[in-house]
Design a protein around this motif. Structure first.
Motif, PDB file in Angstrom:
ATOM      1  N   THR A  97      20.433  16.127 -17.403  1.00  0.00           N
ATOM      2  CA  THR A  97      20.774  17.442 -16.933  1.00  0.00           C
ATOM      3  C   THR A  97      19.552  18.330 -17.428  1.00  0.00           C
ATOM      4  O   THR A  97      19.393  18.283 -18.660  1.00  0.00           O
ATOM      5  N   SER A  98      19.476  19.632 -16.772  1.00  0.00           N
ATOM      6  CA  SER A  98      18.651  20.647 -17.364  1.00  0.00           C
ATOM      7  C   SER A  98      19.316  21.215 -18.994  1.00  0.00           C
ATOM      8  O   SER A  98      18.630  21.549 -19.761  1.00  0.00           O
ATOM      9  N   LYS A  99      20.793  21.201 -18.563  1.00  0.00           N
ATOM     10  CA  LYS A  99      21.592  21.734 -19.857  1.00  0.00           C
ATOM     11  C   LYS A  99      21.477  20.849 -20.874  1.00  0.00           C
ATOM     12  O   LYS A  99      21.046  21.263 -22.108  1.00  0.00           O
ATOM     13  N   GLU A 100      21.413  19.602 -20.757  1.00  0.00           N
ATOM     14  CA  GLU A 100      21.235  18.662 -21.705  1.00  0.00           C
ATOM     15  C   GLU A 100      19.867  18.699 -22.308  1.00  0.00           C
ATOM     16  O   GLU A 100      19.638  18.436 -23.643  1.00  0.00           O
ATOM     17  N   ALA A 101      18.813  18.910 -21.661  1.00  0.00           N
ATOM     18  CA  ALA A 101      17.643  19.215 -22.142  1.00  0.00           C
ATOM     19  C   ALA A 101      17.472  20.482 -23.002  1.00  0.00           C
ATOM     20  O   ALA A 101      16.877  20.393 -24.275  1.00  0.00           O
ATOM     21  N   ARG A 120       6.441  11.868 -12.337  1.00  0.00           N
ATOM     22  CA  ARG A 120       6.835  12.985 -11.584  1.00  0.00           C
ATOM     23  C   ARG A 120       8.448  13.091 -11.823  1.00  0.00           C
ATOM     24  O   ARG A 120       8.884  11.885 -12.368  1.00  0.00           O
ATOM     25  N   PHE A 121       9.057  13.926 -11.407  1.00  0.00           N
ATOM     26  CA  PHE A 121      10.528  14.254 -11.441  1.00  0.00           C
ATOM     27  C   PHE A 121      11.158  13.597 -10.274  1.00  0.00           C
ATOM     28  O   PHE A 121      10.650  13.749  -9.198  1.00  0.00           O
ATOM     29  N   GLU A 122      12.217  13.064 -10.433  1.00  0.00           N
ATOM     30  CA  GLU A 122      12.945  12.529  -9.300  1.00  0.00           C
ATOM     31  C   GLU A 122      14.267  12.653  -9.742  1.00  0.00           C
ATOM     32  O   GLU A 122      14.700  12.949 -10.699  1.00  0.00           O
ATOM     33  N   GLU A 123      15.430  12.889  -8.500  1.00  0.00           N
ATOM     34  CA  GLU A 123      16.500  13.027  -8.624  1.00  0.00           C
ATOM     35  C   GLU A 123      17.037  11.886  -9.528  1.00  0.00           C
ATOM     36  O   GLU A 123      16.683  10.863  -8.876  1.00  0.00           O
ATOM     37  N   GLY A 124      18.039  12.029 -10.338  1.00  0.00           N
ATOM     38  CA  GLY A 124      18.712  10.807 -10.842  1.00  0.00           C
ATOM     39  C   GLY A 124      20.181  10.707 -10.924  1.00  0.00           C
ATOM     40  O   GLY A 124      20.920  10.112 -11.736  1.00  0.00           O
ATOM     41  N   GLY A 125      20.811  11.428  -9.666  1.00  0.00           N
ATOM     42  CA  GLY A 125      22.082  11.377  -9.620  1.00  0.00           C
ATOM     43  C   GLY A 125      22.616  12.687  -9.826  1.00  0.00           C
ATOM     44  O   GLY A 125      22.273  13.797 -10.044  1.00  0.00           O
ATOM     45  N   GLU A 126      24.135  12.842 -10.360  1.00  0.00           N
ATOM     46  CA  GLU A 126      24.893  13.778 -10.904  1.00  0.00           C
ATOM     47  C   GLU A 126      25.678  13.377 -12.121  1.00  0.00           C
ATOM     48  O   GLU A 126      26.326  12.259 -11.894  1.00  0.00           O
ATOM     49  N   ARG A 127      26.112  14.269 -12.865  1.00  0.00           N
ATOM     50  CA  ARG A 127      26.983  13.856 -14.045  1.00  0.00           C
ATOM     51  C   ARG A 127      27.770  15.453 -13.970  1.00  0.00           C
ATOM     52  O   ARG A 127      27.428  16.616 -13.939  1.00  0.00           O
ATOM     53  N   ASN A 128      29.176  15.275 -13.619  1.00  0.00           N
ATOM     54  CA  ASN A 128      30.123  16.439 -13.590  1.00  0.00           C
ATOM     55  C   ASN A 128      29.669  17.495 -12.905  1.00  0.00           C
ATOM     56  O   ASN A 128      29.612  18.800 -13.131  1.00  0.00           O
ATOM     57  N   GLY A 129      29.166  17.258 -11.802  1.00  0.00           N
ATOM     58  CA  GLY A 129      28.630  18.009 -10.781  1.00  0.00           C
ATOM     59  C   GLY A 129      27.280  18.804 -10.831  1.00  0.00           C
ATOM     60  O   GLY A 129      26.925  19.414 -10.060  1.00  0.00           O
ATOM     61  N   LYS A 136      15.307  13.008 -13.628  1.00  0.00           N
ATOM     62  CA  LYS A 136      14.551  11.668 -14.488  1.00  0.00           C
ATOM     63  C   LYS A 136      13.086  11.739 -13.955  1.00  0.00           C
ATOM     64  O   LYS A 136      12.560  12.022 -13.202  1.00  0.00           O
ATOM     65  N   VAL A 137      12.287  11.251 -14.989  1.00  0.00           N
ATOM     66  CA  VAL A 137      10.739  10.929 -14.948  1.00  0.00           C
ATOM     67  C   VAL A 137      10.484   9.617 -14.361  1.00  0.00           C
ATOM     68  O   VAL A 137      11.056   8.699 -15.041  1.00  0.00           O
ATOM     69  N   GLU A 138       9.772   9.604 -13.297  1.00  0.00           N
ATOM     70  CA  GLU A 138       9.464   8.177 -12.811  1.00  0.00           C
ATOM     71  C   GLU A 138       7.808   8.136 -13.222  1.00  0.00           C
ATOM     72  O   GLU A 138       7.131   8.860 -12.846  1.00  0.00           O
ATOM     73  N   VAL A 139       7.504   6.801 -13.669  1.00  0.00           N
ATOM     74  CA  VAL A 139       6.174   6.813 -13.890  1.00  0.00           C
ATOM     75  C   VAL A 139       5.399   6.019 -12.795  1.00  0.00           C
ATOM     76  O   VAL A 139       5.839   5.255 -12.192  1.00  0.00           O
ATOM     77  N   THR A 140       4.455   6.851 -12.187  1.00  0.00           N
ATOM     78  CA  THR A 140       3.672   6.450 -11.067  1.00  0.00           C
ATOM     79  C   THR A 140       2.166   5.493 -11.537  1.00  0.00           C
ATOM     80  O   THR A 140       1.784   4.857 -10.667  1.00  0.00           O
ATOM     81  N   ASP A 141       1.861   6.067 -12.723  1.00  0.00           N
ATOM     82  CA  ASP A 141       0.598   5.370 -13.047  1.00  0.00           C
ATOM     83  C   ASP A 141       0.506   5.373 -14.534  1.00  0.00           C
ATOM     84  O   ASP A 141       0.140   6.215 -15.345  1.00  0.00           O
ATOM     85  N   LEU A 142       0.822   4.152 -15.034  1.00  0.00           N
ATOM     86  CA  LEU A 142       0.960   4.020 -16.226  1.00  0.00           C
ATOM     87  C   LEU A 142      -0.386   4.182 -17.234  1.00  0.00           C
ATOM     88  O   LEU A 142      -0.111   4.842 -18.384  1.00  0.00           O
ATOM     89  N   THR A 143      -1.548   3.928 -16.723  1.00  0.00           N
ATOM     90  CA  THR A 143      -2.857   4.169 -17.378  1.00  0.00           C
ATOM     91  C   THR A 143      -2.935   5.564 -17.300  1.00  0.00           C
ATOM     92  O   THR A 143      -3.379   6.314 -18.830  1.00  0.00           O
ATOM     93  N   THR A 144      -2.617   6.377 -16.646  1.00  0.00           N
ATOM     94  CA  THR A 144      -2.842   7.765 -16.614  1.00  0.00           C
ATOM     95  C   THR A 144      -1.754   8.531 -17.484  1.00  0.00           C
ATOM     96  O   THR A 144      -2.196   9.332 -18.185  1.00  0.00           O
ATOM     97  N   LEU A 145      -0.828   8.254 -17.588  1.00  0.00           N
ATOM     98  CA  LEU A 145       0.124   8.463 -18.261  1.00  0.00           C
ATOM     99  C   LEU A 145      -0.002   8.232 -19.717  1.00  0.00           C
ATOM    100  O   LEU A 145      -0.072   9.061 -20.588  1.00  0.00           O
ATOM    101  N   ASN A 146      -0.516   7.037 -20.248  1.00  0.00           N
ATOM    102  CA  ASN A 146      -0.629   6.599 -21.552  1.00  0.00           C
ATOM    103  C   ASN A 146      -1.794   7.522 -22.007  1.00  0.00           C
ATOM    104  O   ASN A 146      -1.738   8.126 -23.117  1.00  0.00           O
ATOM    105  N   HIS A 147      -2.981   7.925 -21.146  1.00  0.00           N
ATOM    106  CA  HIS A 147      -4.089   8.844 -21.530  1.00  0.00           C
ATOM    107  C   HIS A 147      -3.529  10.255 -21.903  1.00  0.00           C
ATOM    108  O   HIS A 147      -3.720  10.794 -22.896  1.00  0.00           O
TER     109      HIS A 147
END
Length: 156
Positions: A60-64, A122-131, A136-147
């Motif tokens: 959650t944003s609050k946890e972050a 990119r950011f994706e919805e990862g469900g809900e916790r306590n409303g 979550k971050v989803e990796v779409t291109d590992l090479t670009t991410l590593n760079h």
């Protein structure tokens, strides 16, 4: 020459012809324009910082914010922020008038930019916790991410 998205025809005919004639590649200035976009810079910073902190774990944003605010005392008794790089990203972009990092601002920004790919992630919805919505971050291109993570870590 790498094509631009769905502009394969334009790239192979017009762009390639210009370059073949010795003219400058019309896309050379594109990266400087992209880097000047404040929303893109903000999203890149948040995505890379979030990925560095949580990988692909839904959070959650609050946890972050709680994570970014963690403090411990050093040997001299001084308070030291444990995750100062992540805190700096959040405080630079998501603080209110009093200078407090606001989870609501983070959540709204992520919602507006979810599924937008930057730096191979990119950011994706990862469900809900306590409303509360999990992101979550989803990796779409590992090479670009590593760079980009290499650059991010060298700047930290």
């Amino acid at each position: 020459m790498r094509t631009l998205g769905s502009f394969e025809g334009w790239s192979s005919l017009i762009r390639a012809s210009l370059v073949w004639l010795g003219e400058a590649d019309p896309l050379l200035g594109r990266s400087s324009i992209e880097n000047a976009d404040p929303v893109r810079r903000k999203l890149r910073s948040l995505l890379l910082g979030w990925y560095f902190a949580f990988k692909t774990i839904p959070t959650t944003s609050k946890e972050a914010v709680t994570f970014a605010n963690q403090i411990e005392r050093d040997e001299g008794g001084n308070e030291v922020r444990l995750h100062s790089e992540f805190y700096e990203i959040l405080s630079e972009h998501f603080s209110d008038r009093r200078g407090e990092v606001r989870p609501q601002l983070i959540g709204e920004f992520i919602k507006q930019n979810q599924r937008r790919i930057e730096c191979g992630i990119r950011f994706e919805e990862g469900g809900e916790r306590n409303g509360k919505k999990l992101w979550k971050v989803e990796v779409t291109d590992l090479t670009t991410l590593n760079h980009n993570m290499t650059i991010f870590l060298n700047l930290s």
